[in-house]
Scaffold this motif. Structure first.
Motif, mmCIF file in Angstrom:
data_model
loop_
_atom_site.group_PDB
_atom_site.id
_atom_site.type_symbol
_atom_site.label_atom_id
_atom_site.label_comp_id
_atom_site.label_asym_id
_atom_site.label_seq_id
_atom_site.Cartn_x
_atom_site.Cartn_y
_atom_site.Cartn_z
ATOM 1 N N THR A 23 -15.222 2.651 2.306
ATOM 2 C CA THR A 23 -15.432 2.772 0.866
ATOM 3 C C THR A 23 -15.074 4.181 0.399
ATOM 4 O OG1 THR A 23 -17.751 3.395 1.178
ATOM 5 C CG2 THR A 23 -17.265 1.055 0.898
ATOM 6 N N GLN A 24 -14.998 4.335 -0.907
ATOM 7 C CA GLN A 24 -14.734 5.648 -1.474
ATOM 8 C C GLN A 24 -15.590 5.817 -2.730
ATOM 9 O OE1 GLN A 24 -10.635 6.352 -2.489
ATOM 10 N NE2 GLN A 24 -10.811 8.540 -2.169
ATOM 11 N N SER A 66 -17.492 7.623 0.720
ATOM 12 C CA SER A 66 -17.961 7.036 1.972
ATOM 13 C C SER A 66 -19.043 7.906 2.583
ATOM 14 C CB SER A 66 -16.780 6.905 2.941
ATOM 15 O OG SER A 66 -17.217 6.747 4.260
ATOM 16 N N ARG A 76 -17.590 9.717 5.564
ATOM 17 C CA ARG A 76 -16.836 10.925 5.225
ATOM 18 C C ARG A 76 -17.798 12.054 4.853
ATOM 19 N NH1 ARG A 76 -11.795 12.922 3.332
ATOM 20 N NH2 ARG A 76 -12.163 15.176 3.237
ATOM 21 N N ILE A 92 -8.879 13.117 9.113
ATOM 22 C CA ILE A 92 -8.059 11.909 9.176
ATOM 23 C C ILE A 92 -8.895 10.725 8.710
ATOM 24 C CG2 ILE A 92 -6.778 10.367 10.711
ATOM 25 C CD1 ILE A 92 -6.477 12.977 12.499
ATOM 26 N N GLU A 93 -8.529 10.175 7.565
ATOM 27 C CA GLU A 93 -9.211 8.997 7.015
ATOM 28 C C GLU A 93 -8.517 7.752 7.560
ATOM 29 O OE1 GLU A 93 -11.749 8.480 4.975
ATOM 30 O OE2 GLU A 93 -12.057 10.244 3.689
ATOM 31 N N ARG A 141 -9.068 4.710 6.959
ATOM 32 C CA ARG A 141 -8.843 3.701 5.921
ATOM 33 C C ARG A 141 -7.395 3.744 5.432
ATOM 34 N NH1 ARG A 141 -11.994 5.700 2.156
ATOM 35 N NH2 ARG A 141 -10.248 6.847 1.266
ATOM 36 N N ASP A 142 -6.839 4.949 5.326
ATOM 37 C CA ASP A 142 -5.472 5.113 4.833
ATOM 38 C C ASP A 142 -4.424 4.724 5.869
ATOM 39 O OD1 ASP A 142 -6.630 6.143 2.528
ATOM 40 O OD2 ASP A 142 -6.509 8.209 3.242
ATOM 41 N N LEU A 143 -4.840 4.557 7.119
ATOM 42 C CA LEU A 143 -3.904 4.255 8.206
ATOM 43 C C LEU A 143 -4.060 2.843 8.747
ATOM 44 C CD1 LEU A 143 -4.318 7.597 10.212
ATOM 45 C CD2 LEU A 143 -2.362 6.959 8.787
ATOM 46 N N ALA A 144 -4.879 2.018 8.092
ATOM 47 C CA ALA A 144 -5.205 0.691 8.634
ATOM 48 C C ALA A 144 -3.954 -0.157 8.875
ATOM 49 C CB ALA A 144 -6.173 -0.036 7.699
ATOM 50 N N ASP A 157 -0.845 0.903 9.190
ATOM 51 C CA ASP A 157 -0.019 1.567 10.205
ATOM 52 C C ASP A 157 -0.530 1.270 11.610
ATOM 53 O OD1 ASP A 157 1.442 2.828 8.118
ATOM 54 O OD2 ASP A 157 -0.124 4.346 7.966
ATOM 55 N N ARG A 171 3.680 8.469 9.952
ATOM 56 C CA ARG A 171 2.370 8.877 9.457
ATOM 57 C C ARG A 171 1.296 8.727 10.532
ATOM 58 N NH1 ARG A 171 -0.393 6.395 4.047
ATOM 59 N NH2 ARG A 171 -0.129 4.463 5.222
#
Length: 204
Positions: free
Chosen positions: A11-12, A14, A17, A38-39, A41-44, A46, A59
């Motif tokens: 979530t944001q 979080s 975090r 390193i979040e 969530r942003d790499l899910a 990838d 990335r």
């Protein structure tokens, strides 16, 4: 020194975090370090594609390198079904299982109830032991009731746990040889095979 912070909150904003930021702040008060967050969530997507193709994209490769080349690591996950999140586990699955050997790691987690705090010991600590990392003795778990208490401006009882774990990680960072120096020393210690063989030959 370089400190990598991996957080698997979905979530944001979080709570994972938030806990990661407080831990990193506590560590850098005692050991100066460049922090890279390193979040996951942003790499899910990838990470999922890496499992399908067998290769990380640019990335994800950058995130993996930030973790493997750091002098220390803070790893924070929300607890789902009594264990770390699938996203958290998947990220560490795409890292070579020897890449974290000897690296100081502080493990932490968040959850809705304190009943799940033992997940740190039966799930996260064994994971990083398998990866041959050096996990600090104090793990930090933050339940919903830990936030917004009266012990300090933010938490009730969580502050001392953060301080103790941060001190343990900072101590390891300060007394650990920088990664580049350790690599250079290891290369210098390698004895050529011919030299080893000559040492075994009988004299005269």
């Amino acid at each position: 020194m370089k400190l990598a912070v991996v957080t698997a909150g979905l979530t944001q904003p979080s709570s994972s975090r938030l806990l990661a930021d407080r831990l990193a702040e506590a560590v850098t008060r005692q050991a100066q370090a460049e922090v890279r967050v390193i979040e996951l969530r942003d790499l899910a997507v990838d990470i999922a594609n890496n499992f399908v193709t067998g290769f990380p994209n640019a990335r994800l490769r950058e995130a993996i390198e930030a973790v493997t080349e750091a002098d220390g690591l803070i790893a924070v996950t929300p607890i789902f079904s009594g264990s770390y999140s699938g996203l958290f586990k998947s990220f560490f699955d795409v890292i070579d299982n020897g890449a974290l050997a000897g690296k100081p790691v502080l493990i932490a987690a968040t959850g809705g109830t304190a009943r799940h705090s033992l997940a740190l010991e039966h799930a996260l600590r064994p994971l990083f032991a398998y990866l041959r990392a050096v996990v600090v003795p104090t793990a930090v778990y933050a339940a919903s009731e830990d936030w917004g208490g009266a012990a300090d401006a933010f938490t009730d009882g969580l502050g001392p746990r953060i301080a103790r774990a941060a001190e343990e990680l900072a101590d390891l960072l300060l007394h650990r040889r920088p990664r580049a120096q350790a690599k250079e020393e290891a290369e210098e210690e390698v004895v050529p095979f011919e030299q080893q063989l000559a040492a075994l030959r009988p004299l005269g």
